[in-house]
Design an enzyme around this catalytic site. Structure first.
Site, short mmCIF file in Angstrom:
data_model
loop_
_atom_site.label_atom_id
_atom_site.label_comp_id
_atom_site.label_asym_id
_atom_site.label_seq_id
_atom_site.Cartn_x
_atom_site.Cartn_y
_atom_site.Cartn_z
N LYS A 93 0.84 -1.20 0.00
CA LYS A 93 0.00 0.00 0.00
C LYS A 93 0.88 1.26 0.00
O LYS A 93 2.09 1.17 0.30
CB LYS A 93 -0.92 -0.02 1.23
CG LYS A 93 -0.18 0.03 2.56
CD LYS A 93 -1.11 -0.29 3.73
CE LYS A 93 -0.37 -0.24 5.04
NZ LYS A 93 -1.17 -0.81 6.15
N TYR B 101 16.68 30.69 5.22
CA TYR B 101 15.59 31.51 5.75
C TYR B 101 15.68 31.66 7.27
O TYR B 101 15.88 30.67 7.98
CB TYR B 101 14.24 30.87 5.41
CG TYR B 101 13.91 30.87 3.95
CD1 TYR B 101 13.82 32.05 3.22
CD2 TYR B 101 13.67 29.66 3.28
CE1 TYR B 101 13.50 32.03 1.87
CE2 TYR B 101 13.35 29.63 1.94
CZ TYR B 101 13.26 30.81 1.23
OH TYR B 101 12.95 30.80 -0.10
C1 LIG Z 1 -0.39 -1.82 6.82
C2 LIG Z 1 -0.96 -3.08 7.29
C3 LIG Z 1 -0.13 -4.20 7.51
C4 LIG Z 1 1.38 -4.15 7.41
O1 LIG Z 1 1.92 -3.56 8.57
P1 LIG Z 1 3.51 -3.52 8.88
O2 LIG Z 1 3.59 -3.11 10.28
O3 LIG Z 1 4.09 -2.51 7.95
O4 LIG Z 1 4.02 -4.88 8.62
C5 LIG Z 1 -0.75 -5.40 7.84
N1 LIG Z 1 -2.09 -5.48 7.99
C6 LIG Z 1 -2.90 -4.42 7.82
C7 LIG Z 1 -4.37 -4.57 8.01
C8 LIG Z 1 -2.37 -3.18 7.48
O5 LIG Z 1 -3.18 -2.13 7.33
#
Ligand SMILES: *Cc1c(COP(=O)(O)O)cnc(C)c1O
Length: 394
Positions: free
Chosen positions: A56, A286
């Site tokens: 994602k 800045y």
């Molecule tokens: C993002 C997510 C993961 C992965 O999490 P990590 O801590 O990066 O391994 C697993 N399950 C769900 C439902 C998520 O939203």
């Protein structure tokens, strides 16, 4: 050619239209490290546990298509995304592996796209299940859509309360257009040193599954673990683990470092665009938050907060130049920042600076930035903007 390019032999595999070496700044994605991490995870899991790579948010900023192709070749068998467009992007790139959408989907457009692109939705509530069923009925969708039942065991995010799991599963099972492919939950504190909440969530998950089984329903696939849970307790692996952070070579917590050997995948580099000497008393950037205490040699680097270098690191961060760490000076600006190169008086314009990653014996990690900013490495990785080309390095 410049010394860094010669020494590291970066034969870049192009994943961007512009030649990477003409860029002022870029993100390098180390595909060998990515592959290594997946293989390490695969070795750590039992052969019957599937590995879902969570890609994602553009694979945590690494570039989802390149990452997806590499992880699937290295031992992952599922992909996890947050949204429908993220799933479509992978399908458009020709990726055939099963894709779970971890986020919620409700609208007819989302549901049509899920059916069309053969994505697999998370079903969080009876109401959402009925909406899916109605819309699939209305378009007369021929084969049942595989769906994943989400239970809330203590995260208080998506999912039906674990105590209603049995009724929920029964309802979904009766819907002709939906086919339960898995039942899952998500842990809130798997990276904590104190296992109490995680144990409670695990217990609730077990109870919910026991109630579902008592109805004569055999769940085809169960999953619970993110990276931290996957590394901390094999009892949490079930039929699949959903691993994000560890795939990208970072540890969810210090105490989980000893489990397996992971290598950071992402490195951020930029070029020196100007070098100059400033007199004692001269202000830099800045607001003149930094004033030279004595004569200094400084370099301007072509990367800034619009690329994802957090402005809150101004005057705090270090970068690596010619294998040594030097201080960043003054406010980080939108597209540029300044560094102290007094220790490298012959530094040339065009030379490469490492902001995150390794150069020679020195290393700066996303954890270093996260600690300085009082945040987590996940946020650092997701923070690099698309203005930075992603360059795959083998
Ligand atoms: C993002 C997510 C993961 C992965 O999490 P990590 O801590 O990066 O391994 C697993 N399950 C769900 C439902 C998520 O939203």
């Amino acid at each position: 050619m410049l010394s860094h390019e010669q020494s590291s032999g970066v034969a870049a595999q192009q994943c961007d239209t512009y030649a990477w070496f003409s860029q002022r700044a870029w993100v390098e994605i180390d595909l060998a490290a990515l592959s290594h991490n997946v293989q390490q995870l695969r070795r750590f899991l039992s052969p019957r546990t599937q590995l879902m790579a969570v890609v994602k948010a553009d694979a945590y900023g690494h570039g989802s298509v390149t990452v997806a192709q590499t992880v699937l070749q290295s031992g992952a068998s599922w992909l996890g995304v947050a949204t429908v467009p993220e799933g479509i992007q992978l399908r458009e790139a020709g990726i055939k592996a099963p894709i779970l959408i971890l986020g919620a989907t409700h609208t007819p457009e989302q549901i049509h796209a899920i059916a069309h692109w053969k994505l697999q939705p998370t079903i969080c509530s009876p109401k959402q299940a009925l909406i899916f069923s109605d819309i699939l009925e209305a378009i007369n969708y021929s084969s049942p859509v595989p769906v994943h039942i989400k239970l809330d065991t203590g995260m208080s995010r998506l999912g039906t309360n674990w105590q209603q799991a049995a009724e929920f599963v029964q309802l979904v099972q009766r819907l002709p257009h939906l086919n339960i492919a898995s039942i899952y939950s998500h842990l809130a504190t798997a990276d904590s040193l104190d296992p109490a909440v995680m144990k409670l969530q695990h217990q609730r998950f077990r109870e919910a599954i026991a109630q579902i089984k008592a109805l004569g329903i055999k769940p085809p696939c169960l999953h619970l673990a993110n990276s931290a849970a996957a590394l901390s307790d094999k009892a949490l692996h079930y039929d699949m683990v959903r691993v994000g952070l560890a795939v990208y070579g970072l540890y969810p917590a210090e105490h989980l470092r000893s489990c397996i050997d992971l290598q950071p995948v992402l490195q951020v580099r930029a070029r020196v665009t100007q070098v100059k000497t400033i007199a004692a008393g001269t202000g830099v950037s800045y607001g003149h938050q930094f004033v030279a205490p004595h004569e200094l040699r400084i370099a301007v680097v072509g990367i800034g907060y619009a690329d994802g270098v957090p402005r809150n690191l101004s005057n705090k961060m270090q970068v690596i130049v010619r294998g040594q760490k030097v201080a960043q000076l003054g406010a980080i600006t939108m597209d540029q920042l300044m560094i102290d190169v007094s220790a490298i008086p012959d530094l040339q314009e065009g030379e490469i600076v490492t902001l995150l990653g390794q150069e020679g014996k020195q290393q700066i990690s996303a954890d270093d930035w996260a600690n300085q900013l009082n945040t987590i490495s996940w946020e650092i990785l997701c923070g690099f903007k698309h203005r930075l080309p992603r360059v795959a390095v083998i």
